[in-house]
Design a protein around this motif. Structure first.
Motif, short mmCIF file in Angstrom:
data_model
loop_
_atom_site.label_atom_id
_atom_site.label_comp_id
_atom_site.label_asym_id
_atom_site.label_seq_id
_atom_site.Cartn_x
_atom_site.Cartn_y
_atom_site.Cartn_z
N LEU A 148 0.84 -1.21 0.00
CA LEU A 148 0.00 0.00 0.00
C LEU A 148 0.87 1.25 0.00
O LEU A 148 0.61 2.21 -0.74
CB LEU A 148 -0.92 -0.01 1.23
CG LEU A 148 -1.82 1.21 1.41
CD1 LEU A 148 -2.76 1.39 0.20
CD2 LEU A 148 -2.63 1.09 2.70
N TYR A 149 1.92 1.24 0.83
CA TYR A 149 2.86 2.36 0.85
C TYR A 149 3.46 2.57 -0.55
O TYR A 149 3.60 3.70 -1.02
CB TYR A 149 3.97 2.11 1.86
CG TYR A 149 5.26 2.82 1.51
CD1 TYR A 149 5.41 4.19 1.73
CD2 TYR A 149 6.32 2.11 0.92
CE1 TYR A 149 6.58 4.84 1.36
CE2 TYR A 149 7.49 2.76 0.56
CZ TYR A 149 7.63 4.13 0.77
OH TYR A 149 8.77 4.78 0.39
N TYR A 150 3.82 1.45 -1.19
CA TYR A 150 4.45 1.55 -2.51
C TYR A 150 3.50 2.17 -3.52
O TYR A 150 3.90 3.02 -4.32
CB TYR A 150 4.89 0.16 -3.00
CG TYR A 150 5.55 0.22 -4.36
CD1 TYR A 150 6.80 0.81 -4.51
CD2 TYR A 150 4.91 -0.28 -5.49
CE1 TYR A 150 7.40 0.90 -5.76
CE2 TYR A 150 5.51 -0.20 -6.74
CZ TYR A 150 6.75 0.40 -6.87
OH TYR A 150 7.33 0.50 -8.11
N ALA A 151 2.25 1.76 -3.49
CA ALA A 151 1.27 2.31 -4.44
C ALA A 151 1.06 3.80 -4.23
O ALA A 151 0.95 4.57 -5.19
CB ALA A 151 -0.06 1.56 -4.32
N LEU A 152 1.02 4.22 -2.98
CA LEU A 152 0.71 5.63 -2.68
C LEU A 152 1.91 6.55 -2.87
O LEU A 152 1.77 7.67 -3.38
CB LEU A 152 0.20 5.74 -1.23
CG LEU A 152 -1.19 5.14 -0.96
CD1 LEU A 152 -1.48 5.15 0.54
CD2 LEU A 152 -2.26 5.92 -1.71
N TRP A 153 3.09 6.10 -2.48
CA TRP A 153 4.26 6.98 -2.51
C TRP A 153 5.49 6.39 -3.22
O TRP A 153 6.15 7.08 -3.98
CB TRP A 153 4.66 7.37 -1.07
CG TRP A 153 3.60 8.15 -0.38
CD1 TRP A 153 3.27 9.47 -0.59
CD2 TRP A 153 2.70 7.68 0.63
NE1 TRP A 153 2.22 9.85 0.23
CE2 TRP A 153 1.86 8.77 1.00
CE3 TRP A 153 2.52 6.46 1.28
CZ2 TRP A 153 0.88 8.66 1.96
CZ3 TRP A 153 1.53 6.34 2.24
CH2 TRP A 153 0.72 7.42 2.58
N GLY A 154 5.80 5.13 -2.94
CA GLY A 154 7.04 4.55 -3.43
C GLY A 154 7.11 4.35 -4.93
O GLY A 154 8.20 4.25 -5.51
N SER A 155 5.96 4.31 -5.61
CA SER A 155 5.94 4.01 -7.04
C SER A 155 6.19 5.23 -7.92
O SER A 155 6.27 5.10 -9.15
CB SER A 155 4.60 3.37 -7.42
OG SER A 155 3.53 4.25 -7.11
N LYS A 156 6.30 6.40 -7.32
CA LYS A 156 6.51 7.61 -8.12
C LYS A 156 7.94 7.66 -8.64
O LYS A 156 8.90 7.48 -7.89
CB LYS A 156 6.22 8.86 -7.27
CG LYS A 156 4.76 8.95 -6.83
CD LYS A 156 4.53 10.14 -5.93
CE LYS A 156 3.07 10.19 -5.47
NZ LYS A 156 2.83 11.32 -4.53
N ASN A 157 8.07 7.88 -9.94
CA ASN A 157 9.39 7.93 -10.59
C ASN A 157 10.00 9.32 -10.35
O ASN A 157 9.60 10.30 -10.95
CB ASN A 157 9.27 7.66 -12.09
CG ASN A 157 10.63 7.59 -12.78
OD1 ASN A 157 11.67 7.74 -12.15
ND2 ASN A 157 10.60 7.36 -14.08
N VAL A 158 11.00 9.35 -9.46
CA VAL A 158 11.66 10.62 -9.14
C VAL A 158 12.99 10.77 -9.88
O VAL A 158 13.71 11.73 -9.70
CB VAL A 158 11.90 10.74 -7.62
CG1 VAL A 158 10.60 10.74 -6.86
CG2 VAL A 158 12.82 9.62 -7.13
N ASN A 159 13.30 9.75 -10.74
CA ASN A 159 14.58 9.77 -11.46
C ASN A 159 14.41 10.17 -12.93
O ASN A 159 14.96 9.56 -13.82
CB ASN A 159 15.24 8.38 -11.40
CG ASN A 159 15.46 7.90 -9.98
OD1 ASN A 159 14.67 7.13 -9.47
ND2 ASN A 159 16.52 8.38 -9.36
#
Length: 418
Positions: free
Chosen positions: A401-412
């Motif tokens: 759930l954490y990954y879907a909400l925040w961790g999956s955003k491509n910041v690179n």
């Protein structure tokens, strides 16, 4: 116009071929357990028989850890079609060795065959996931194609044990290895046919260049991929652990046979969930989908732990109405939630990776080993209290759930991928 139409037809043929491989993945994986059970029955001590019978599954999971990165490198170097052909060849050899183990009466030869079968499945997974995502153009469409493939994978997974059970019959009870040979002959024939089909099919190679790619960095440079790799580790552990522990929870209450049938509904709901996900995948983003199902799964497992055996429900098993804890029904419903997680996590983690996608796919395959690690940890707790052990998959889903909400955003976005 003619060239455009030809390209479109080639894409359709390629998609169909990849869908067929998706079904093959489940076919090979689901052969390991029944064949292992046949071998396990040859050991006198019941505890040893159970332990040795599950080694086939363990070796299948281990293959992912060993072959994950090499599979990605092979895909990167030789392309999708040649990687798929090599994987199918390995699968044929693996099944042949399992058959030969019966001829020489060697359990350890069987384990070698199971390991090669795991190599095959790992490589096929490395091929089909990124290729369908690329053929769909990434985004929602790429996710939708993987959902459809996942549906076929689940259907194959549900039918394979039925086929094995129908053909093997009483072989397990009679401790006979020969009874499984018919299944292995069918498997070898399927591999031979699929090899010819893929060999003759002009498969497109999206994302594979004739020139040698230059990689300025590694896939680990992408934060959303690194966090996605951890998410897939948790996912596979959750997917396997929920129904496995459910059998342990229900067996003292309704018996092993009924417990197995009830837990089997989890896999049926996974099939239903993937079918629904295939229909909705083109309209709902992977991030939204995982956020919804992960939240629902946490609520279902927490509710099951809190309710325990205090509320009973009626269930029809083998034509009879029996009473089972409502908690069991809530855990079965988790199958709807886990059904869409794999493809959605993969889609989010590889979004925007470009030429790094193939190598990233290999890293993903290594993390399937989570299907062996997390259920083992859960089983230690389940020996004392099965319902309390669901804290392990709850933690896993909470991370997803954490990954879907925040961790999956491509910041690179600054990394050069073309």
């Amino acid at each position: 116009m003619e060239t455009k139409q030809s390209s479109k037809s080639l894409t359709v043929i390629t998609i169909v071929a990849m869908m067929f491989l998706y079904a093959m993945i489940s076919f090979v994986t689901n052969l390991a357990a029944p064949v292992g059970k046949i071998w396990g029955a040859s050991f006198e001590d019941p505890a040893q028989a159970e332990r040795m019978g599950m080694l086939g599954n363990l070796f299948n999971f281990l293959a992912y850890l060993i072959m994950g990165i090499p599979a990605g490198n092979i895909l990167s170097k030789y392309g999708y079609k040649r990687t798929a052909l090599f994987a199918i060849f390995l699968g044929f050899i693996g099944i042949s060795i399992q058959w030969f183990s019966g001829v020489v009466d060697s359990f350890y030869v069987y384990l070698l065959g199971a390991l090669l079968g795991g190599f095959c499945v790992c490589m096929l997974n490395t091929v089909v996931n990124p290729m369908l995502n690329l053929l769909g153009g990434g985004g929602n469409r790429g996710n939708q194609l993987n959902m459809i493939g996942g549906t076929l994978n689940s259907l194959s997974g549900a039918l394979t044990p039925m086929l094995v059970g129908a053909i093997i019959g009483e072989s397990l009870a009679g401790k006979e290895i020969d009874g499984v040979n018919v299944v292995l002959y069918i498997a070898m024939a399927v591999f031979a046919v699929v090899y010819l089909v893929i060999r003759l099919t002009p498969i497109a190679e999206p994302g594979v260049s004739a020139e040698k790619e230059v990689y300025e960095r590694t896939p680990w440079s992408f934060r959303h991929l690194t966090l996605g790799v951890i998410a897939i580790f948790f996912y596979v552990g959750v997917e396997v652990g929920i129904p496995a522990t459910l059998i342990s929870y229900l067996t003292p209450k309704v018996g092993f046979a009924a417990a197995g049938l009830i837990a089997g509904r989890y896999w049926i709901l996974m099939l239903v969930g993937r079918f629904l996900g295939s229909a909705l995948g083109g309209k709902i983003s992977s991030r939204t989908m995982v956020t919804c199902v992960a939240s629902a799964a946490i609520l279902l497992m927490v509710a099951a732990m809190l309710i325990g055996d205090s509320i009973m429900a009626k269930s029809i098993v083998q034509g009879e109405v029996i009473s089972i804890p409502l908690a069991a029904t809530l855990l079965v419903l988790c199958g709807l939630c886990t059904s869409v997680m794999w493809t959605s996590i993969f889609n989010m983690a590889t979004e925007g990776l470009g030429k790094y996608t193939a190598k990233a796919s290999g890293i993903f395959m290594m993390m399937v080993v989570g299907g062996g690690v997390l259920p083992y940890i859960q089983s230690i707790i389940a020996a004392h209290n099965p319902l309390v052990s669901y804290i392990v998959p709850i933690v896993g889903v909470a991370y997803i759930l954490y990954y879907a909400l925040w961790g999956s955003k491509n910041v690179n976005t600054d990394i050069k991928i073309d």
